[in-house]
Motif scaffolding. Sequence first.
Motif, PDB file in Angstrom:
ATOM      1  N   THR A  19     -19.054  19.384 -30.827  1.00 59.12           N
ATOM      2  CA  THR A  19     -17.592  20.383 -31.302  1.00 59.12           C
ATOM      3  C   THR A  19     -17.506  21.575 -30.190  1.00 59.12           C
ATOM      4  O   THR A  19     -16.617  21.774 -29.650  1.00 59.12           O
ATOM      5  CB  THR A  19     -17.307  20.899 -32.249  1.00 59.12           C
ATOM      6  OG1 THR A  19     -17.079  20.027 -33.094  1.00 59.12           O
ATOM      7  CG2 THR A  19     -16.369  21.354 -32.502  1.00 59.12           C
ATOM      8  N   THR A  35     -11.183  22.246 -36.192  1.00 63.70           N
ATOM      9  CA  THR A  35     -11.485  23.441 -35.723  1.00 63.70           C
ATOM     10  C   THR A  35     -10.476  24.031 -34.248  1.00 63.70           C
ATOM     11  O   THR A  35     -10.445  25.224 -34.120  1.00 63.70           O
ATOM     12  CB  THR A  35     -13.097  22.999 -35.235  1.00 63.70           C
ATOM     13  OG1 THR A  35     -13.229  22.122 -35.906  1.00 63.70           O
ATOM     14  CG2 THR A  35     -14.021  24.280 -34.311  1.00 63.70           C
ATOM     15  N   SER A  36      -9.761  22.832 -33.454  1.00 64.81           N
ATOM     16  CA  SER A  36      -9.225  23.707 -32.632  1.00 64.81           C
ATOM     17  C   SER A  36      -7.658  23.858 -33.272  1.00 64.81           C
ATOM     18  O   SER A  36      -7.531  25.148 -32.048  1.00 64.81           O
ATOM     19  CB  SER A  36      -8.361  22.206 -31.837  1.00 64.81           C
ATOM     20  OG  SER A  36      -7.606  21.054 -32.471  1.00 64.81           O
ATOM     21  N   ILE A  41     -11.496  26.635 -43.350  1.00 55.83           N
ATOM     22  CA  ILE A  41     -10.704  26.099 -43.734  1.00 55.83           C
ATOM     23  C   ILE A  41     -10.774  25.623 -44.673  1.00 55.83           C
ATOM     24  O   ILE A  41     -11.714  25.623 -45.406  1.00 55.83           O
ATOM     25  CB  ILE A  41     -11.249  25.214 -42.214  1.00 55.83           C
ATOM     26  CG1 ILE A  41     -11.995  25.100 -40.869  1.00 55.83           C
ATOM     27  CG2 ILE A  41     -11.091  23.517 -42.560  1.00 55.83           C
ATOM     28  CD1 ILE A  41     -13.335  24.212 -40.546  1.00 55.83           C
ATOM     29  N   SER A  82     -17.564  26.906 -43.842  1.00 47.55           N
ATOM     30  CA  SER A  82     -16.302  26.258 -43.281  1.00 47.55           C
ATOM     31  C   SER A  82     -16.151  27.732 -42.169  1.00 47.55           C
ATOM     32  O   SER A  82     -16.134  27.666 -40.600  1.00 47.55           O
ATOM     33  CB  SER A  82     -15.152  26.618 -43.766  1.00 47.55           C
ATOM     34  OG  SER A  82     -14.947  27.404 -44.670  1.00 47.55           O
ATOM     35  N   TRP A 140     -18.732  26.977 -40.132  1.00 51.65           N
ATOM     36  CA  TRP A 140     -18.067  26.092 -38.806  1.00 51.65           C
ATOM     37  C   TRP A 140     -18.296  26.505 -37.383  1.00 51.65           C
ATOM     38  O   TRP A 140     -18.079  26.149 -36.294  1.00 51.65           O
ATOM     39  CB  TRP A 140     -18.074  24.940 -39.866  1.00 51.65           C
ATOM     40  CG  TRP A 140     -17.719  24.042 -38.319  1.00 51.65           C
ATOM     41  CD1 TRP A 140     -15.810  24.149 -37.855  1.00 51.65           C
ATOM     42  CD2 TRP A 140     -18.039  22.987 -38.293  1.00 51.65           C
ATOM     43  NE1 TRP A 140     -15.961  23.023 -37.045  1.00 51.65           N
ATOM     44  CE2 TRP A 140     -17.603  22.002 -37.426  1.00 51.65           C
ATOM     45  CE3 TRP A 140     -19.422  22.518 -38.006  1.00 51.65           C
ATOM     46  CZ2 TRP A 140     -18.154  20.985 -36.376  1.00 51.65           C
ATOM     47  CZ3 TRP A 140     -19.995  21.255 -36.715  1.00 51.65           C
ATOM     48  CH2 TRP A 140     -19.192  20.575 -36.665  1.00 51.65           C
ATOM     49  N   LEU A 141     -17.189  27.385 -37.633  1.00 48.88           N
ATOM     50  CA  LEU A 141     -15.558  27.958 -36.553  1.00 48.88           C
ATOM     51  C   LEU A 141     -16.859  28.594 -36.065  1.00 48.88           C
ATOM     52  O   LEU A 141     -16.530  28.641 -34.477  1.00 48.88           O
ATOM     53  CB  LEU A 141     -14.531  28.673 -37.705  1.00 48.88           C
ATOM     54  CG  LEU A 141     -14.026  29.450 -36.880  1.00 48.88           C
ATOM     55  CD1 LEU A 141     -13.203  28.296 -35.757  1.00 48.88           C
ATOM     56  CD2 LEU A 141     -13.251  30.150 -37.350  1.00 48.88           C
ATOM     57  N   THR A 179     -19.104  26.368 -33.436  1.00 45.45           N
ATOM     58  CA  THR A 179     -18.401  25.894 -32.377  1.00 45.45           C
ATOM     59  C   THR A 179     -17.452  26.543 -31.872  1.00 45.45           C
ATOM     60  O   THR A 179     -16.630  26.254 -30.524  1.00 45.45           O
ATOM     61  CB  THR A 179     -17.614  24.657 -33.333  1.00 45.45           C
ATOM     62  OG1 THR A 179     -15.948  25.221 -33.988  1.00 45.45           O
ATOM     63  CG2 THR A 179     -17.978  23.916 -34.115  1.00 45.45           C
ATOM     64  N   THR A 180     -17.716  28.060 -31.770  1.00 49.78           N
ATOM     65  CA  THR A 180     -16.989  28.991 -30.315  1.00 49.78           C
ATOM     66  C   THR A 180     -17.588  29.810 -29.799  1.00 49.78           C
ATOM     67  O   THR A 180     -17.734  29.413 -28.685  1.00 49.78           O
ATOM     68  CB  THR A 180     -15.747  29.607 -31.193  1.00 49.78           C
ATOM     69  OG1 THR A 180     -16.661  30.139 -32.125  1.00 49.78           O
ATOM     70  CG2 THR A 180     -14.960  28.929 -31.751  1.00 49.78           C
TER      71      THR A 180
END
Length: 324
Positions: free
Chosen positions: A182, A250-251, A262, A277, A280-281, A284-285
Amino acid sequence: MPNPRSRQICLQATPYYHCVSRCVRRAFLCGKDKFSNKSFEHRREWVERRLLFLSEIFCIDICAYAVMTNHCHLVLHVDKNKAEALSDTEVIHRWHRVCKGTLITQQFIEAGHISESLVATLNATITTYRNRLFDISWFMRLLNEPIARMANAEDNCTGRFWEGRFMSQALLDEPALAACMTYVDLNPLRAGIAQTPETSMYTSIRRRVSSALKGRQPEKLMKFVGDAKENMPSGLPFKFEDYLNLLDLTSRVIKDKNCGYIDSNAPNILARLNISSQSWLSLTTRFEFHFRGPAGHKVSLTHLCEIQNRERRINMGSSKKFFI
């Protein structure tokens, strides 16, 4: 001091790896140079074309990729069993597609046989080629070298185009794999060079979505097969629909500059991977920020350290923070 490649790649622990190659000097892989006002956007196609070509030759699957302004992200899967199952002739044919080989291998392919005195040398060469076909270092070398030569010729200069070492990061389990894929697929979105994941030029997600609209998965990328525990064929252990929904959610969070929450409608994959959540953010960033080396659950990291006889449990703090 950088870790030796033997410590970064351990097939006993995982076949999945995140690799990054970066340009040196003020070199542009692609994009527009604001100093010279010259566009290098066409070089994206060089990289993508070469990458997909190598996927036909090496026993290394491409899970995700993104060609950025001055670096390239890849998530790779090493298929050692596939390489070991290849016939001797297939090994030589594959290697000859990227390198000339030796006089002995060329003679063997042309004549179909070799003199008895040269059989031992031929067998040793085939073993070397077979090992190279699942070697990430050779994959990255044969990806980067032609691009460097073409870029230097275009820039009318000599010297290094890429940094001396590509970054290699072990992805030890499904949560790390999903987060890193991701992270790679959303790289253009975070950089502001794409509005949505599916419009990100020269990325794996654009290729996957284009194929999905035609009712299939792309031939030269590793396929999603769902839960690998359910007697499924070899492939990415998620459903493509779940991954696409996860990527879209996510986007949207990144695009809206949200705090990272989320809601309860998040896809099942998050619950199955047991990642919150907010975590996760952040993963993935800022995946490379949180994990400078192998990534995964604390159990996976401990297993890797035991295999490599490491006393220090690397990245354990980040693992406990993000992977419940």
